[in-house]
Design a protein around this motif. Structure first.
Motif, PDB file in Angstrom:
ATOM      1  N   UNK C 104      65.314  69.992  70.474  1.00 62.17           N
ATOM      2  CA  UNK C 104      64.979  69.584  69.188  1.00 62.17           C
ATOM      3  C   UNK C 104      63.776  68.595  69.003  1.00 62.17           C
ATOM      4  N   UNK C 105      62.954  68.668  68.251  1.00 65.03           N
ATOM      5  CA  UNK C 105      61.892  67.780  68.127  1.00 65.03           C
ATOM      6  C   UNK C 105      62.324  66.557  67.696  1.00 65.03           C
ATOM      7  N   UNK C 106      61.530  65.545  67.863  1.00 63.31           N
ATOM      8  CA  UNK C 106      62.153  63.953  67.745  1.00 63.31           C
ATOM      9  C   UNK C 106      61.704  63.873  66.215  1.00 63.31           C
ATOM     10  N   UNK C 107      62.297  62.851  65.596  1.00 59.31           N
ATOM     11  CA  UNK C 107      63.262  62.184  66.262  1.00 59.31           C
ATOM     12  C   UNK C 107      64.577  62.899  65.859  1.00 59.31           C
ATOM     13  N   UNK C 108      65.596  62.778  66.096  1.00 53.99           N
ATOM     14  CA  UNK C 108      67.034  63.690  66.219  1.00 53.99           C
ATOM     15  C   UNK C 108      67.225  64.146  64.936  1.00 53.99           C
ATOM     16  N   UNK C 109      66.848  63.205  63.798  1.00 56.88           N
ATOM     17  CA  UNK C 109      67.437  63.360  62.403  1.00 56.88           C
ATOM     18  C   UNK C 109      66.817  62.329  61.581  1.00 56.88           C
ATOM     19  N   UNK C 110      67.674  62.305  60.295  1.00 54.50           N
ATOM     20  CA  UNK C 110      66.832  61.203  59.438  1.00 54.50           C
ATOM     21  C   UNK C 110      67.889  59.984  59.388  1.00 54.50           C
TER      22      UNK C 110
END
Lengths: 380, 380, 380, 380
Positions: C104-110
């Motif tokens: 998964x690209x960064x950042x992991x989420x919001x």
């Protein structure tokens, strides 16, 4: 014709006195004739003899009294104050009120109140007062100042200044190192340690180059070895007008030799300078090749050219930068004799007060756990 | 106690005289009192007045005669020869035979025969003679010399020295530039142009640092604008003992500020130094991190430490390097007074002869179309 | 044997997808076979065709459903999530629960809550999850981590990390730049702009290299052009154990290309690394020559050597660093197949949660006017 | 659509084969399917298996024969020749006459006569032939070529190219190092050692960037450890039209990683590039700030932009440069299929012949004791 120079202090901490002595002599416009060079009469006389001064004094009060009585053609015309910080103001003020011009080591004193009193004395007495923030004497620093004032960066957005040193990583003040001793002793250096010693250089550099005034700041300090003063500082800055900044300095960064170094970013371009590579100024503009401006070149501004002694290819360094302060100081004194006031291209008492306001505010912010704090008014 | 200094020349080409004046004054051990500073009596007197000399003379012969008649406590103790090259030997020799110590600008003269005559005069007269190849005064150059002499590189294999400049890219000698005029005039500079002016620095640097003696060389020169002397030189070298080298210098390399720079490779390690970054010496060893030695640090050799005035973090430059020559020269003069001969850590007349042998051989090689040519014996 | 890879996103912002595609392919251990590459089915199919994928899908849900039905020997083994930030967790989690490994690209989420949910899914599902903070894949970053973990710097005192960029100095999000559009849109990037985009890299770099955990922080953000998210961040840090730090990042610094760069100071030494000169790691120790360690050399640690493809003298760069993540990710997947868990030398979901805790805390600190704020617990 | 690639050699010296394999794969336009990878059938098969090739052959003759018999849709379209030098021409020529395109490692062969024969075969057969002087694939090298061709330096005056390495400082060829073994064995590398191995890169770089043709040269070589071929070369150059040059290369310079590096001086400006800092091109002009051009920026020429895969701030390196050769080679092959001849922006057989003329002339000059020698005609 040479200006006759005296010095107070400078013998205790060999380095500072030596620096002033050489910097003042660099352009052969100053003759160093008298001094009260150390904290005891014995050591003062020893130091004066070692340096071959015409007149060695035991104390600065003795020196002030004696010099006043000398014929105008013999007595010193200015005094360099190279004592620990707590004596800066007492000595500077005493000589100033007696009409001697003053070159004072930084910071101007140990409190904002002291600094303001110097400003008042300077204004009232009509003497020339120089504060030796020597790093702003570098030619390429003047070029950065010129380019920013001329709008080449556009509105300023972010300013980063850093002054990394490592010489206090070990507790050398407990091992007989004189310069470390007084710098870590609040009675002599004031409440600020690294902040006053080199943080002051960083702040003065930042202001000189950008012209920005700090509105509020948030400071976080560290200290090792149970020191009573800071030896590492990190400060966030908000400037009047909206720009932001980061200012840091440390005396416990392993292997670091020193700064100050700056990066200044504006809406149209950016400038970078490092004290250890003082002959280059890096100018970045979006979508353009990076330009490196070099000391000695024809495209530089007048103040930069005047601050240069050698053509390109012949590296200049620290002494030349320091000497540039004394050169302009001498010009101002000579002009003052003639009743003329010239542009003073060196740090002044007002600069010193601004820096003391910064120091006191930073101390307050840090003491409050790192609270954003409005910078005190340095003018009143 | 200060040594009294005189100067011959230095007023014509503002830069050279200024360099010597400041370098000599750097440690406050020299007092500049007398001079015959230019090629006409009028301009000489004007220059002497401008510099505030106690005694200005119209010609060097007049100066020599007058100074000899002064009481010992007043007359100059050494003379700095800062004339165009063709006058180096006449002036140096005349003062030397009269017992004055001599600091002579490089190259020592315009022929090997001249150089040898100086060596003989120096030996016979017992004076101290210094040739101002100032770049070898840099502290980190002394460190390189120390490390190589101590075997840290092992047997030397290859030596690369380069001195790039660009100031003669345009024919400024036709536009009134005095320094360019005599440097491109064989009557004043000798048959060698760039070769004598800065190639000599490169060769002297190479020899000083490595101790290697050139056995034979192959030279290829260029010159622009119909110049009668070279302005760009490329030379292959074979040293006694088997090492090889490349020496180059140019005064027509666009935008280059100057050298000399060297890279020296041995069986166990390599050293790199650049004049524009004089405070660093890069030491490479196979399979090891690259080590950058820095001026002012405790791990340096004694000669390097003595050649340093400031702690790390306070850049030193060209003047300090030049001043190191004058400092050691002053030490030697003072020792000589006492009848003592100290190690002379500055370029000597023998160095000057070695360089003239190099120059004459290189001229001969180039004139023969770039033929490998044995280097002449500089000793006899 | 190659791992079959799918990708979600990456077609909208040409750069991110291309980076993943090339990085994954670098060691020929991955075969890119399927994708739902854009935000509309039409553009997704166009992109899949352009890249020559075996299977192009209109949406990621369609892709997930279809791939699950394929025979094990054909279906993708992992998915790379290269969407705008707001889709990271929905996509990652959906594939993870279905047993696909995830890059998964960064950042992991919001949000931190999102990040924690991913951690739970990863733990429960037993899949391998990699967060592509690619800069920690550089060999010399691993060397820094190794030296610090081994105590070569002593106790850490100060950490400075900076990531300067200039590509958002102009409001290019209003001029059709897709990557700028979603990065400045809180609905797609989350509440953090520069902070999430590259500040996250800086924080992850800092943690990876030092192992330090931030205890509290004080953040001050700026934004130009009426942006709803920050584009310039300055953060003071206090770490557990007493070290201090400064973290900054900007996307409006004129002419800056990018970082992250770090300087790490301990009681015995310091390390410096810059992303634009990734092959060098500078090691300073008091009283020692500065050591520059170089990629490819025998004295480096094993993880650094494994992360290197070329001998010294053959510059490696960004792709190789990124490829190192995919290489170690592939190793972990292959080991997992065999039921083995190997050391995961790449950023994990827990790293992602730590970074989200940092981001949320920094947003909160800045919103409160720059108040020191305890960092949230990323584990529960 | 991918081009099918075969390789001859590359298994013996792991590095060369690996470099070609990765460089060819970089843009996913090449599929590596067949190889005769080593000097014995056994090792060839082992290597082919290790790399997962579809078709492994015991010898290159076997491979040539077998591939010819395959259907057009299966057989390789080009062969990469990565053998020791003495096999370059036999293999290249055999494949070329059979209609296979050829990518041949440098130098093109071991004699000028061989090189000319390749030129004739290439011309007659109509195949695409690329010589992998990979360093000219760097984007900023193309920029230098563009600026010089466009007259930005004015007439060229002096060219300095250097390629320093240190890996043969010890006699590792006697300690089992395969790459060192054949490179120091005249039967396999030809009469030239360092000259052919990396001196050829330096000469090709010089010609590619400047377009200058060497008229005559003077060479001086060294060799350690009783080697039968040179391991250190110094060459003076005179170009047609009057420019001069220095070319040097070494494999025994302690601690040096590699080049080539160049400095090119003209009447109006100068360019400097170093292979270890490949993303910068330094442009000096008299009286102007030094300009550093950076890869990825909008002001670069088209060929440079096409040779770039990442935006600024994302370092590219050796593989990308090498990959640029294969990318342009693939373009040329695809165009050739359609009967079109496109500009071949990669080194050709004629370049190879020019380099062999240089090598033979340099060997002759050195053998004659360093005599200036006219460079042989590489065209006839």
């Amino acid at each position: 014709m040479r200006l006759r120079m005296g010095m107070v202090g400078g013998g205790l901490d060999a380095m500072a006195g030596e620096l002033h002595r050489r910097a003042a002599a660099l352009d052969s416009r100053v003759e160093f004739v008298a001094g009260a060079l150390s904290s005891t009469p014995e050591r003062s006389h020893t130091a004066a003899k070692a340096w071959g001064l015409a007149r060695g004094y035991g104390t600065w009060r003795e020196m002030l009294e004696a010099e006043q009585k000398l014929p105008a053609a013999e007595r010193i015309e200015f005094v360099t104050v190279a004592t620990p910080n707590h004596l800066h103001v007492p000595v500077s003020a005493a000589f100033a009120v007696s009409g001697f011009h003053v070159a004072c080591d930084k910071p101007i004193g140990i409190s904002l109140e002291e600094a303001r009193s110097v400003c008042r004395v300077v204004e009232k007495s009509g003497i020339v007062f120089m504060l030796t923030h020597n790093y702003t004497g570098y030619p390429m620093v003047k070029q950065a100042r010129h380019m920013i004032a001329g709008g080449e960066l556009g509105d300023l957005l972010k300013v980063v200044v850093d002054y990394p040193q490592g010489w206090l990583l070990q507790p050398i003040e407990k091992q007989g190192h004189k310069g470390a001793e007084w710098r870590t002793d609040p009675l002599k250096s004031g409440a600020a340690g690294c902040l006053a010693d080199i943080g002051s250089h960083a702040q003065h550099m930042m202001h000189t180059v950008t012209g920005l005034e700090i509105e509020e700041l948030c400071a976080d300090f560290g200290h090792l070895h149970g020191r009573k003063v800071d030896d590492d500082i990190s400060i966030l800055l908000r400037f009047r007008g909206g720009a932001r900044g980061m200012l840091s300095a440390s005396q416990v960064m392993a292997g670091e030799e020193g700064g100050p170094n700056f990066r200044i970013y504006g809406a149209r371009g950016a400038l970078e300078w490092k004290q250890l590579e003082p002959e280059s100024l890096v100018f970045r503009q979006p979508g353009q090749p990076v330009r490196t401006l070099r000391r000695g070149e024809p495209y530089l501004c007048d103040a930069t050219k005047r601050a240069s002694r050698l053509p390109p290819g012949h590296p200049e360094g620290y002494y030349e930068a320091f000497g540039n302060l004394y050169r302009n100081f001498a010009d101002a004194i000579i002009a003052r004799r003639k009743g003329v006031r010239v542009e003073e291209d060196f740090p002044t008492a007002v600069d010193g007060a601004r820096t003391m306001a910064f120091i006191e505010t930073a101390l307050e912010s840090n003491a409050a756990g790192g609270r954003w704090t409005k910078v005190k008014d340095h003018k009143h």
